[in-house]
Scaffold this motif. Structure first.
Motif, mmCIF file in Angstrom:
data_model
loop_
_atom_site.group_PDB
_atom_site.id
_atom_site.type_symbol
_atom_site.label_atom_id
_atom_site.label_comp_id
_atom_site.label_asym_id
_atom_site.label_seq_id
_atom_site.Cartn_x
_atom_site.Cartn_y
_atom_site.Cartn_z
ATOM 1 N N ASP A 156 50.108 39.723 6.800
ATOM 2 C CA ASP A 156 49.083 40.776 6.819
ATOM 3 C C ASP A 156 48.501 40.818 5.403
ATOM 4 O OD1 ASP A 156 48.013 43.073 8.604
ATOM 5 O OD2 ASP A 156 48.501 44.107 6.758
ATOM 6 N N VAL A 157 47.894 41.929 5.029
ATOM 7 C CA VAL A 157 47.241 42.027 3.715
ATOM 8 C C VAL A 157 48.228 41.644 2.599
ATOM 9 C CG1 VAL A 157 46.179 43.640 2.074
ATOM 10 C CG2 VAL A 157 45.685 43.820 4.523
ATOM 11 N N GLY A 158 47.825 40.725 1.744
ATOM 12 C CA GLY A 158 48.620 40.370 0.565
ATOM 13 C C GLY A 158 49.758 39.402 0.836
ATOM 14 N N THR A 159 49.954 38.980 2.084
ATOM 15 C CA THR A 159 50.989 37.969 2.376
ATOM 16 C C THR A 159 50.327 36.796 3.101
ATOM 17 O OG1 THR A 159 51.569 39.015 4.485
ATOM 18 C CG2 THR A 159 52.869 39.666 2.565
ATOM 19 N N ASP A 160 51.016 35.653 3.109
ATOM 20 C CA ASP A 160 50.422 34.453 3.706
ATOM 21 C C ASP A 160 51.519 33.549 4.259
ATOM 22 O OD1 ASP A 160 51.604 33.432 1.457
ATOM 23 O OD2 ASP A 160 49.753 33.018 0.384
ATOM 24 N N SER A 161 51.156 32.331 4.620
ATOM 25 C CA SER A 161 52.128 31.433 5.249
ATOM 26 C C SER A 161 53.287 31.091 4.287
ATOM 27 C CB SER A 161 51.438 30.163 5.744
ATOM 28 O OG SER A 161 50.781 29.528 4.681
ATOM 29 N N GLN A 162 53.010 31.044 2.982
ATOM 30 C CA GLN A 162 54.088 30.755 2.027
ATOM 31 C C GLN A 162 55.137 31.887 2.042
ATOM 32 O OE1 GLN A 162 54.987 28.056 -0.551
ATOM 33 N NE2 GLN A 162 56.655 29.324 0.211
ATOM 34 N N VAL A 163 54.662 33.129 2.084
ATOM 35 C CA VAL A 163 55.598 34.270 2.146
ATOM 36 C C VAL A 163 56.437 34.179 3.430
ATOM 37 C CG1 VAL A 163 55.729 36.806 2.336
ATOM 38 C CG2 VAL A 163 54.163 35.757 0.682
#
Ligand code: NAD
Length: 426
Positions: A156-163
């Motif tokens: 969601d906001v501020g996170t991505d596939s790496q997280v």
């Protein structure tokens, strides 16, 4: 009569996040003539966890970050919902977003309940190694709540596939085996689904296209303003551009840009990536964020944060259609004003459900260890979104109501039926 004094939502009754989410639920529930005793059961989160995550920063200091995971309702299946890294994350915000997620998952008929998580931090101010340590510690802290059959986070906001990759690895290390379906939105190379990254934007386009078709209109030459240029805003802009709509305004937190002849999305994305903002982008004029929302356009797509269109902005909106790509971008008061002014609102629980739909496909693929092609994902997504739009459109016609009320009515009745059939434990 149910005594609500000890219930979770009673603590936050003054918070605007919670209040707005509750009001939308309550407005629809009131029209549904359902058993009154279920009103509180359905609107109260089942479980909320607050954790503290001490992290060693790169300069040697220890900093403590607060995190949350709210699980709203699991009558229809395991909890599912995003994980947000943002300085304004709070308990009431994740509770509100978890409730919204319950209705969204039910509306597109996924076998999931709703959840949401968040960590109070500024992800852009963390180094990559600090962000990794924070993700791993947060995952360890919420470990008792998550799992492929329990609760499945996503970006969601501020996170991505790496997280999500760090979350997957931490969970797998702690339980002693690889558990692909504990998280969705992973990189494709480690079990993610093709098409997940663009899925929310693609879903937005499916819904907008279907709505325009009911008006005998098409995307071609439509003038669109988009607030937010992250995952959802960018992919929505890119796909609209490919379909010959004209993106006349775009913004990120730092400010917006405007060009009545259309903005080149590929160049804007490259510029945003290199500079971290759209300021001074060539071939466009600067536009303040508030002015973007009220600029002369056909369709407005809020794709940033909650409550950005309130009662001060709403009377000045010129678009005939608003597609809620973000969660909760319109306050209930603004919603009323916009409806009175004849603006059509395609609500968040319908318009941005493409992300969780492809997350569902990813969860299924991970459980079966059998992976789909991009083409298959896109076709299945289209079917789910078309079906959901048709159901909402038919309900709105039948009940002579707006799309939000129609969408909530369908979603709430599905969750209410599952809850009633399962009954109360013990
Ligand atoms: P993101 O972190 O990738 O991007 C957010 C963008 O919004 C950034 O460009 C940021 O600069 C901008 N922004 C923040 N405040 C702003 C403001 N006041 N004015 C203009 N721009 C502003 O986040 P995202 O994943 O794109 O999520 C955006 C919204 O979509 C959120 O409401 C999120 O909950 C919702 N959503 C996301 C997904 C998903 O799959 N990522 C799925 C469903 C719903």
């Amino acid at each position: 009569m149910i005594d609500t004094t000890n219930q979770l939502h009673a603590h936050d009754k003054h918070s605007p996040f919670w209040q707005n989410a509750y009001l939308y639920f309550d407005r629809a529930y009131t029209t549904m003539h359902l058993d009154e005793t279920w009103r509180t059961v359905l609107s109260t989160p089942k479980r909320v966890l607050t954790v503290s995550c001490p992290i060693r920063m790169d300069d040697g200091r220890i900093q403590v970050f607060t995190g949350y995971r709210a699980q709203h309702n699991n009558a229809r299946g395991p909890f599912k919902g995003g994980l947000r890294f943002h300085p304004s994350v709070g308990l009431d915000e994740v509770m509100a977003l978890a409730m919204l997620q319950t209705w969204k998952n039910a509306l597109v008929d996924l076998p999931f309940g709703g959840a949401k998580g968040g960590v109070v931090c500024s992800p852009h101010k963390l180094s990559i190694t600090e962000k990794e340590r924070l993700t791993r510690r947060y995952t360890a802290e919420i470990l008792p709540l998550i799992g492929p059959d329990h609760d499945i986070p996503a970006p969601d906001v501020g996170t991505d596939s790496q997280v999500m990759a760090w979350l997957l690895d931490t969970y797998s290390m702690m339980v002693g085996h690889q558990s692909l379906s504990v998280v969705t939105g992973k990189p494709v190379s480690i079990g993610g689904s093709p098409g997940r990254e663009e899925a929310t934007g693609r879903g937005v386009i499916c819904v907008l296209r279907k709505f325009l078709a009911t008006q005998n209109k098409s995307l071609e030459d439509l003038r669109v303003a988009i607030q937010g240029f992250g995952n959802v805003g960018y992919h929505t802009a890119r796909l609209l551009d490919e379909l010959n709509a004209t993106i006349i305004a775009l913004s990120s937190k730092e400010g917006g840009i405007y060009n009545e002849n259309g903005i080149d999305i590929t160049s804007a994305q490259r510029y945003y990536h290199e500079n971290g903002s759209l300021a001074d982008f060539p071939d466009a004029e600067p536009i303040p964020n508030d002015e973007l929302l009220t600029c002369d356009c056909d369709v407005l797509v809020p794709a940033a944060m909650e409550n950005t269109i309130d009662e001060t902005i709403a009377p000045h909106v010129e678009a005939h259609t608003i597609v809620e790509a973000a969660n909760g971008p319109i306050t209930p008061k603004a919603d009323e004003i916009l409806r009175e002014n004849g603006v059509t609102i395609l609500p968040d629980i319908l318009a941005n459900a493409g992300g969780v739909t492809v997350s569902y496909f990813e969860w299924v693929q991970g459980l079966q260890n059998y992976f789909w092609s991009l083409n298959q994902v896109q076709n299945e997504l289209q079917k789910v979104m078309d079906r959901a739009f048709d159901a909402v459109n038919a309900k709105a016609d039948e009940s002579d109501c707006d799309y939000r009320t129609a969408a909530y009515t369908i979603a709430i009745s599905r969750v209410a039926e599952a809850s009633r059939l399962k009954g109360l434990f013990p």
